[in-house]
Scaffold this active site. Structure first.
Site, PDB file in Angstrom:
ATOM      1  N   HIS A  12     -72.971  13.261 -38.474  1.00  0.00           N
ATOM      2  CA  HIS A  12     -72.839  12.608 -39.783  1.00  0.00           C
ATOM      3  C   HIS A  12     -72.257  11.225 -39.551  1.00  0.00           C
ATOM      4  O   HIS A  12     -71.133  11.107 -39.112  1.00  0.00           O
ATOM      5  CB  HIS A  12     -71.928  13.431 -40.708  1.00  0.00           C
ATOM      6  N   HIS A  59     -62.512  13.655 -43.957  1.00  0.00           N
ATOM      7  CA  HIS A  59     -62.052  12.422 -43.294  1.00  0.00           C
ATOM      8  C   HIS A  59     -60.990  11.702 -44.124  1.00  0.00           C
ATOM      9  O   HIS A  59     -61.037  10.485 -44.296  1.00  0.00           O
ATOM     10  CB  HIS A  59     -63.213  11.472 -43.058  1.00  0.00           C
ATOM     11  N   GLU A 239     -65.477  16.626 -33.320  1.00  0.00           N
ATOM     12  CA  GLU A 239     -66.141  17.199 -34.504  1.00  0.00           C
ATOM     13  C   GLU A 239     -67.156  18.266 -34.130  1.00  0.00           C
ATOM     14  O   GLU A 239     -67.620  19.015 -35.003  1.00  0.00           O
ATOM     15  CB  GLU A 239     -66.846  16.090 -35.293  1.00  0.00           C
TER      16      GLU A 239
HETATM   17  C1  DHB Z   1     -68.954   7.156 -37.335  1.00  0.00           C
HETATM   18  C2  DHB Z   1     -69.083   8.502 -36.989  1.00  0.00           C
HETATM   19  C3  DHB Z   1     -68.361   9.486 -37.684  1.00  0.00           C
HETATM   20  O1  DHB Z   1     -68.396  10.812 -37.376  1.00  0.00           O
HETATM   21  C4  DHB Z   1     -67.551   9.141 -38.737  1.00  0.00           C
HETATM   22  O2  DHB Z   1     -66.929  10.127 -39.417  1.00  0.00           O
HETATM   23  C5  DHB Z   1     -67.406   7.808 -39.089  1.00  0.00           C
HETATM   24  C6  DHB Z   1     -68.105   6.811 -38.388  1.00  0.00           C
HETATM   25  C7  DHB Z   1     -69.707   6.086 -36.629  1.00  0.00           C
HETATM   26  O3  DHB Z   1     -70.323   6.328 -35.565  1.00  0.00           O
HETATM   27  O4  DHB Z   1     -69.761   4.960 -37.150  1.00  0.00           O
HETATM   28 FE    FE Z   2     -66.970  12.011 -38.656  1.00  0.00          FE
END
Ligand code: DHB
Ligand code: FE
Length: 278
Positions: A12, A59, A239
């Protein structure tokens, strides 16, 4: 009786929300990731799940460093999409599968998992993006059960504990007396680190081994501590614990319906897999 009909695991990345909003699915940068989803949508059209049980990490929208449950479950009638700060568009709210939520929650607590019960819960990109990737018209044909795993405040639940949580969720779903086809989602990973000296860290070798283990040896990652996982996958790569929960719901053999891996989307080694129980 309720039955798990599939497990869908995906990365994600908030920037996907912008890309969806701007219709960039065919843009050369985004296409290799979005191309992972038409086969999943064909499967959804055929199998038509009624409920999703989505395992993801919040988050900072509901929980942050001040209050951080190791595991939490939503039991709300509806989940409202919010942007936790990336500037991405929100989505229509998601109807809750209240009866199944309460049933899983009761069963998990009786099974010694100390779930935090959330009768209200906002949902961030980790919950909303997999939904929008599966149902791009954003008219949700399913009800939802959100399950949050702490991947933020150390120590994290171990991969072993996450897999066991998945097994307990699987038992709870199997014991739900109403007929329902359940799709389990694991949202997050694979390797990425967003900050600090190792910002931009990616470990393709580990990711491919992990994806293979999801098929052939689902408990392989239980050998790693939370710190090992940071070392191997980056601070946010942890994650993948959400994938461990999701895969634990069907701990036996599975058939791979579809698999996609692409580096990078934003800072992330982006992977998507769909499994069916055998
Ligand atoms: C990104 C990836 C993540 O899992 C997240 O929660 C926020 C940003 C990224 O790669 O930009
Ligand atoms: Fe994330």
């Amino acid at each position: 009786m309720a039955k798990i009909v599939g497990i869908m695991t995906t990365s994600h990345v908030p920037a996907l929300g912008k890309a969806i909003h701007l219709n960039l699915q065919q843009d050369p940068y985004w296409k290799p990731f979005f191309d992972g989803f038409p086969p999943i949508r064909e499967w959804l059209d055929r199998v038509k799940p009624d409920i999703v049980v989505s395992c993801f990490n919040d988050h900072g929208l509901n929980f942050f460093l001040d209050k951080q449950p190791t595991f939490a479950i939503g039991t709300a009638p509806e989940y409202i999409s919010e942007d936790e700060g990336w500037g991405i568009p929100t989505m229509p709210s998601f109807p809750g599968a209240e009866d199944l939520s309460w049933h899983i929650r009761d069963s998990l607590i009786r099974d010694d998992f100390d779930m935090v019960t959330c009768q209200e819960m906002l949902v961030d990109h980790a919950f909303t993006l997999p939904m929008a990737l599966m149902w791009p018209e954003q008219k949700w044909p399913v009800k939802s059960v959100p399950i949050c795993v702490n991947t933020v405040l150390f120590p994290l639940p171990s991969a072993r504990r996450c897999f066991k949580l998945g097994e307990a969720i699987g038992r709870a779903i199997a014991a739900f007396p109403e007929d329902a086809k359940v799709l389990v989602i694991g949202s997050g990973g694979l390797s990425h680190q967003l900050e600090g000296e190792r910002a931009g860290f990616i470990n393709k070798e580990f990711d491919l081994k992990f994806m293979d283990s999801m098929v052939n040896d689902p408990q392989w990652a239980t050998q790693f501590s939370d710190i090992d996982l940071v070392e191997q996958t980056g601070n946010e790569g942890v994650e993948l614990l959400n994938w461990m929960v999701a895969r634990g719901t069907v701990p036996g053999p599975v058939k791979v319906v579809h698999s996609n891996f692409h580096i990078p989307i934003s800072n992330t080694a982006a992977a998507t897999m769909l499994f069916e129980p055998i």
